[in-house]
Structures are given as C-alpha cells and as structure tokens.
Scaffold this active site. Structure first.
Site, PDB file in Angstrom:
ATOM      1  N   CYS A  72      82.185  -3.244  64.557  1.00  0.00           N
ATOM      2  CA  CYS A  72      80.834  -2.762  63.956  1.00  0.00           C
ATOM      3  C   CYS A  72      81.296  -1.159  63.915  1.00  0.00           C
ATOM      4  O   CYS A  72      81.508  -0.455  64.967  1.00  0.00           O
ATOM      5  CB  CYS A  72      79.777  -3.045  65.066  1.00  0.00           C
ATOM      6  SG  CYS A  72      78.353  -1.644  64.686  1.00  0.00           S
ATOM      7  N   CYS A  83      79.399   1.050  66.248  1.00  0.00           N
ATOM      8  CA  CYS A  83      79.656   1.226  67.750  1.00  0.00           C
ATOM      9  C   CYS A  83      80.971   2.043  67.809  1.00  0.00           C
ATOM     10  O   CYS A  83      81.122   2.500  69.016  1.00  0.00           O
ATOM     11  CB  CYS A  83      80.168  -0.498  68.119  1.00  0.00           C
ATOM     12  SG  CYS A  83      78.593  -1.416  68.509  1.00  0.00           S
ATOM     13  N   ASP A 135      75.481  12.184  57.897  1.00  0.00           N
ATOM     14  CA  ASP A 135      75.589  11.084  57.209  1.00  0.00           C
ATOM     15  C   ASP A 135      76.984  11.371  56.187  1.00  0.00           C
ATOM     16  O   ASP A 135      76.898  12.527  55.788  1.00  0.00           O
ATOM     17  CB  ASP A 135      74.550  10.721  56.232  1.00  0.00           C
ATOM     18  CG  ASP A 135      74.785   9.409  55.431  1.00  0.00           C
ATOM     19  OD1 ASP A 135      73.942   8.352  55.878  1.00  0.00           O
ATOM     20  OD2 ASP A 135      75.430   9.368  54.739  1.00  0.00           O
ATOM     21  N   ASN A 159      66.507   1.123  57.427  1.00  0.00           N
ATOM     22  CA  ASN A 159      66.509   0.132  56.454  1.00  0.00           C
ATOM     23  C   ASN A 159      66.841  -1.121  57.515  1.00  0.00           C
ATOM     24  O   ASN A 159      67.658  -1.102  58.327  1.00  0.00           O
ATOM     25  CB  ASN A 159      67.585   0.372  55.456  1.00  0.00           C
ATOM     26  CG  ASN A 159      67.362   1.586  54.536  1.00  0.00           C
ATOM     27  OD1 ASN A 159      66.005   1.724  53.811  1.00  0.00           O
ATOM     28  ND2 ASN A 159      68.268   2.371  54.310  1.00  0.00           N
ATOM     29  N   GLY A 166      68.224  -2.621  51.578  1.00  0.00           N
ATOM     30  CA  GLY A 166      69.508  -1.849  51.184  1.00  0.00           C
ATOM     31  C   GLY A 166      70.422  -1.390  52.569  1.00  0.00           C
ATOM     32  O   GLY A 166      71.204  -0.593  52.606  1.00  0.00           O
ATOM     33  N   HIS A 173      73.968  -1.762  62.499  1.00  0.00           N
ATOM     34  CA  HIS A 173      73.714  -1.363  63.585  1.00  0.00           C
ATOM     35  C   HIS A 173      72.491  -0.410  63.217  1.00  0.00           C
ATOM     36  O   HIS A 173      72.737   0.662  62.522  1.00  0.00           O
ATOM     37  CB  HIS A 173      75.093  -0.502  63.988  1.00  0.00           C
ATOM     38  CG  HIS A 173      74.948   0.167  65.232  1.00  0.00           C
ATOM     39  ND1 HIS A 173      75.827  -0.085  66.281  1.00  0.00           N
ATOM     40  CD2 HIS A 173      74.127   0.962  66.041  1.00  0.00           C
ATOM     41  CE1 HIS A 173      75.517   0.501  67.443  1.00  0.00           C
ATOM     42  NE2 HIS A 173      74.402   1.423  67.305  1.00  0.00           N
ATOM     43  N   HIS A 232      70.116   2.250  62.720  1.00  0.00           N
ATOM     44  CA  HIS A 232      70.095   3.803  62.471  1.00  0.00           C
ATOM     45  C   HIS A 232      69.164   4.153  61.871  1.00  0.00           C
ATOM     46  O   HIS A 232      68.512   3.487  61.015  1.00  0.00           O
ATOM     47  CB  HIS A 232      71.445   3.905  61.743  1.00  0.00           C
ATOM     48  CG  HIS A 232      71.601   2.998  60.530  1.00  0.00           C
ATOM     49  ND1 HIS A 232      72.129   2.007  60.449  1.00  0.00           N
ATOM     50  CD2 HIS A 232      71.406   3.477  59.163  1.00  0.00           C
ATOM     51  CE1 HIS A 232      72.319   1.739  59.146  1.00  0.00           C
ATOM     52  NE2 HIS A 232      71.669   2.645  58.535  1.00  0.00           N
TER      53      HIS A 232
HETATM   54  P1  AMP Z   1      71.930   2.053  55.468  1.00  0.00           P
HETATM   55  O1  AMP Z   1      72.411   1.924  54.067  1.00  0.00           O
HETATM   56  O2  AMP Z   1      70.555   2.095  55.722  1.00  0.00           O
HETATM   57  O3  AMP Z   1      72.678   0.761  56.327  1.00  0.00           O
HETATM   58  O4  AMP Z   1      72.782   3.381  55.860  1.00  0.00           O
HETATM   59  C1  AMP Z   1      74.164   3.428  56.191  1.00  0.00           C
HETATM   60  C2  AMP Z   1      74.224   4.752  56.295  1.00  0.00           C
HETATM   61  O5  AMP Z   1      75.619   5.062  57.037  1.00  0.00           O
HETATM   62  C3  AMP Z   1      74.666   5.255  54.595  1.00  0.00           C
HETATM   63  O6  AMP Z   1      73.705   6.370  54.305  1.00  0.00           O
HETATM   64  C4  AMP Z   1      76.529   5.781  54.697  1.00  0.00           C
HETATM   65  O7  AMP Z   1      76.383   6.972  53.919  1.00  0.00           O
HETATM   66  C5  AMP Z   1      76.311   6.215  56.105  1.00  0.00           C
HETATM   67  N1  AMP Z   1      77.790   6.102  56.708  1.00  0.00           N
HETATM   68  C6  AMP Z   1      78.845   5.133  56.230  1.00  0.00           C
HETATM   69  N2  AMP Z   1      80.090   5.147  57.058  1.00  0.00           N
HETATM   70  C7  AMP Z   1      79.554   6.405  57.787  1.00  0.00           C
HETATM   71  C8  AMP Z   1      80.579   7.421  58.469  1.00  0.00           C
HETATM   72  N3  AMP Z   1      81.817   6.940  58.887  1.00  0.00           N
HETATM   73  N4  AMP Z   1      80.026   8.530  59.197  1.00  0.00           N
HETATM   74  C9  AMP Z   1      78.517   8.892  58.708  1.00  0.00           C
HETATM   75  N5  AMP Z   1      77.872   8.178  57.836  1.00  0.00           N
HETATM   76  C10 AMP Z   1      78.326   6.748  57.521  1.00  0.00           C
HETATM   77 ZN    ZN Z   2      77.075  -1.675  66.571  1.00  0.00          ZN
END
Ligand code: AMP
Ligand code: ZN
Length: 114
Positions: free
Chosen positions: A4, A7, A30, A87, A93, A98, A100
């Site tokens: 994950c 995680c 982000d 989301n 989307g 995990h 957030h």
């Molecule tokens: P969601 O689409 O709501 O699941 O949001 C996931 C978010 O995680 C997206 O806005 C991505 O840009 C962000 N994301 C993915 N990988 C990373 C990372 N390594 N560091 C920071 N943000 C990330």
């Molecule tokens: Zn996790």
C-alpha cells in the site's frame, strides 16, 4: 499493509513532502497538486476508504479534522476558505486505496465538482 503506497509513506519507506506528523496521522503535499495548496492527510493505520470507517474511528476523525483546521490556519488559507474531500471507490475516482483527505485551497473551487 503490504503493497500500500500510503502505508509505505506513513512508515517513511517512501519519501513525502511532510507538513505534519504525529503518532496517528501524517499530512503531506500531493505529488500532483490540483490547487496552489493541495495536501493530503492520512491515518497511519490502514483503512481502505471512508466506507470502512466505524464508530471506533470517531476520535481519529475528530483529530484529523482538528489538524486540518490548524494547518489551514498556519498556511493562511483559513479565511479565504478550502475544501476537504475524500474519494470513495471507482465513481469518485479513488486511486489510492488508503483513506486520505484532500485539502485544496488558494483558488476558487467549482461546485458541483466534476
Ligand atoms: P485519490 O485519487 O482520491 O485516490 O487521490 C490520490 C492522490 O494521491 C492523488 O491526488 C495523487 O496525486 C496523490 N499521490 C499519489 N502518489 C503520491 C505520492 N507518492 N506522494 C504524494 N501524493 C501522491
Ligand atoms: Zn495503507
């Protein structure tokens, strides 16, 4: 949880641009910002999405929102406003499974969302 992404970020195994961390949560920027201010707040324990929250997570959720409020004050966006969004599942989307909370600020945000 093995495999994950968040995680691994929570455990410090993958680097992130950290804003705040304590025993239970982590706030970090982000990687693909959708607003001039865009950070994520995650619980350190693995919860797949808001759909898996229970009454036992009440204190954790209160803490997450209190930290968001404090960080937004510190970042100077509390007065202009911000959006907190999580989301859940495919139609919303959700790409990382995990829990957030996105915090978006410093631009006018459309409603309804796309
Ligand atoms: P969601 O689409 O709501 O699941 O949001 C996931 C978010 O995680 C997206 O806005 C991505 O840009 C962000 N994301 C993915 N990988 C990373 C990372 N390594 N560091 C920071 N943000 C990330
Ligand atoms: Zn996790």
């Amino acid at each position: 949880m093995d495999d994950c992404l968040f995680c691994k970020i929570a455990a410090g195994e993958i680097p992130s641009s950290k804003l705040f961390e304590d025993d239970t949560l982590l706030a970090f920027y982000d990687i693909d910002p959708q607003a001039p201010v865009h950070f994520l707040v995650i619980p350190k324990k693995h919860i797949s999405s808001a759909a898996d929250l229970t009454e036992e997570d009440a204190a954790l959720l209160g803490h997450i929102y209190a930290v968001i409020a404090r960080l937004c004050k510190e970042l100077g966006v509390a007065e202009s406003g911000y959006r907190v969004v999580t989301n859940v599942g495919e139609d919303a989307g959700q790409s990382v499974k995990h829990l957030h909370f996105h915090v978006l600020a410093k631009r006018s945000l459309a409603w309804p969302p796309g």
